[in-house]
Design a protein around this motif. Sequence first.
Motif, PDB file in Angstrom:
ATOM      1  N   LEU A   1       0.875  -1.176   0.000  1.00  0.00           N
ATOM      2  CA  LEU A   1       0.000   0.000   0.000  1.00  0.00           C
ATOM      3  C   LEU A   1       0.907   1.220   0.000  1.00  0.00           C
ATOM      4  O   LEU A   1       1.598   1.494   0.973  1.00  0.00           O
ATOM      5  CB  LEU A   1      -0.910  -0.009   1.221  1.00  0.00           C
ATOM      6  N   SER A   2       0.948   1.936  -1.106  1.00  0.00           N
ATOM      7  CA  SER A   2       1.884   3.049  -1.237  1.00  0.00           C
ATOM      8  C   SER A   2       1.255   4.398  -0.917  1.00  0.00           C
ATOM      9  O   SER A   2       1.955   5.358  -0.672  1.00  0.00           O
ATOM     10  CB  SER A   2       2.466   3.074  -2.650  1.00  0.00           C
ATOM     11  N   ALA A   3      -0.059   4.459  -0.935  1.00  0.00           N
ATOM     12  CA  ALA A   3      -0.800   5.676  -0.616  1.00  0.00           C
ATOM     13  C   ALA A   3      -2.234   5.238  -0.334  1.00  0.00           C
ATOM     14  O   ALA A   3      -2.599   4.104  -0.631  1.00  0.00           O
ATOM     15  CB  ALA A   3      -0.746   6.657  -1.786  1.00  0.00           C
ATOM     16  N   PRO A   4      -3.049   6.113   0.217  1.00  0.00           N
ATOM     17  CA  PRO A   4      -4.443   5.724   0.423  1.00  0.00           C
ATOM     18  C   PRO A   4      -5.077   5.259  -0.896  1.00  0.00           C
ATOM     19  O   PRO A   4      -4.931   5.920  -1.927  1.00  0.00           O
ATOM     20  CB  PRO A   4      -5.114   6.994   0.935  1.00  0.00           C
TER      21      PRO A   4
ATOM     22  N   THR B   1      -4.195   3.028  -2.928  1.00  0.00           N
ATOM     23  CA  THR B   1      -3.229   2.764  -3.987  1.00  0.00           C
ATOM     24  C   THR B   1      -2.402   1.535  -3.617  1.00  0.00           C
ATOM     25  O   THR B   1      -1.834   1.461  -2.536  1.00  0.00           O
ATOM     26  CB  THR B   1      -2.282   3.962  -4.184  1.00  0.00           C
ATOM     27  N   LEU B   2      -2.330   0.573  -4.539  1.00  0.00           N
ATOM     28  CA  LEU B   2      -1.613  -0.677  -4.312  1.00  0.00           C
ATOM     29  C   LEU B   2      -0.543  -0.834  -5.375  1.00  0.00           C
ATOM     30  O   LEU B   2      -0.821  -0.762  -6.572  1.00  0.00           O
ATOM     31  CB  LEU B   2      -2.593  -1.863  -4.399  1.00  0.00           C
ATOM     32  N   ASP B   3       0.714  -1.009  -4.935  1.00  0.00           N
ATOM     33  CA  ASP B   3       1.815  -1.303  -5.850  1.00  0.00           C
ATOM     34  C   ASP B   3       2.092  -2.793  -5.791  1.00  0.00           C
ATOM     35  O   ASP B   3       2.168  -3.378  -4.710  1.00  0.00           O
ATOM     36  CB  ASP B   3       3.078  -0.535  -5.467  1.00  0.00           C
ATOM     37  N   VAL B   4       2.249  -3.404  -6.968  1.00  0.00           N
ATOM     38  CA  VAL B   4       2.497  -4.840  -7.070  1.00  0.00           C
ATOM     39  C   VAL B   4       3.801  -5.049  -7.818  1.00  0.00           C
ATOM     40  O   VAL B   4       4.029  -4.458  -8.874  1.00  0.00           O
ATOM     41  CB  VAL B   4       1.339  -5.547  -7.813  1.00  0.00           C
ATOM     42  N   ALA B   5       4.680  -5.909  -7.258  1.00  0.00           N
ATOM     43  CA  ALA B   5       5.957  -6.238  -7.890  1.00  0.00           C
ATOM     44  C   ALA B   5       6.176  -7.744  -7.812  1.00  0.00           C
ATOM     45  O   ALA B   5       5.937  -8.358  -6.778  1.00  0.00           O
ATOM     46  CB  ALA B   5       7.100  -5.506  -7.200  1.00  0.00           C
ATOM     47  N   THR B   6       6.628  -8.327  -8.919  1.00  0.00           N
ATOM     48  CA  THR B   6       6.934  -9.747  -8.975  1.00  0.00           C
ATOM     49  C   THR B   6       8.434  -9.931  -8.819  1.00  0.00           C
ATOM     50  O   THR B   6       9.211  -9.293  -9.522  1.00  0.00           O
ATOM     51  CB  THR B   6       6.483 -10.353 -10.320  1.00  0.00           C
TER      52      THR B   6
ATOM     53  N   TYR C   1      -2.065   0.034  -8.849  1.00  0.00           N
ATOM     54  CA  TYR C   1      -3.510  -0.138  -8.958  1.00  0.00           C
ATOM     55  C   TYR C   1      -4.199   0.834  -8.008  1.00  0.00           C
ATOM     56  O   TYR C   1      -3.753   1.029  -6.888  1.00  0.00           O
ATOM     57  CB  TYR C   1      -3.912  -1.571  -8.609  1.00  0.00           C
ATOM     58  N   TYR C   2      -5.299   1.416  -8.481  1.00  0.00           N
ATOM     59  CA  TYR C   2      -6.046   2.389  -7.704  1.00  0.00           C
ATOM     60  C   TYR C   2      -7.440   1.834  -7.407  1.00  0.00           C
ATOM     61  O   TYR C   2      -8.033   1.162  -8.248  1.00  0.00           O
ATOM     62  CB  TYR C   2      -6.191   3.709  -8.456  1.00  0.00           C
ATOM     63  N   LEU C   3      -7.947   2.128  -6.234  1.00  0.00           N
ATOM     64  CA  LEU C   3      -9.301   1.712  -5.876  1.00  0.00           C
ATOM     65  C   LEU C   3     -10.287   2.463  -6.768  1.00  0.00           C
ATOM     66  O   LEU C   3     -10.245   3.679  -6.869  1.00  0.00           O
ATOM     67  CB  LEU C   3      -9.588   2.022  -4.403  1.00  0.00           C
ATOM     68  N   MET C   4     -11.134   1.708  -7.411  1.00  0.00           N
ATOM     69  CA  MET C   4     -12.156   2.294  -8.268  1.00  0.00           C
ATOM     70  C   MET C   4     -13.514   1.839  -7.726  1.00  0.00           C
ATOM     71  O   MET C   4     -13.667   0.704  -7.317  1.00  0.00           O
ATOM     72  CB  MET C   4     -12.009   1.810  -9.708  1.00  0.00           C
TER      73      MET C   4
END
Length: 76
Positions: free
Chosen positions: A41-44, A46-51, A70-73
């Motif tokens: 979780l990088s910001a409210p 907001t989700l950062d994903v790394a493989t 990815y952003y919450l929609m």
Amino acid sequence: MPMTDGGGSAPLDATARITNLTPYEKHGGKHADKCLIEFRLSAPETLDVATHGSPTGCGFGFNVSADGRYYLMTGS
């Protein structure tokens, strides 16, 4: 504790951090089947994903990964 191949029904501790990514790094194809997906979780909302490791080891097809932001929609 990070998720393992052991499975089970115990809850996953999502606050755990893996400090040593060496088993997921590729060294001449030695660890081509290892995969770790990091969710941060990088910001409210907001989700950062790394493989780390092999995307195919995570079950993704050729040239496919979940990496990105990815952003919450919400729908109406």
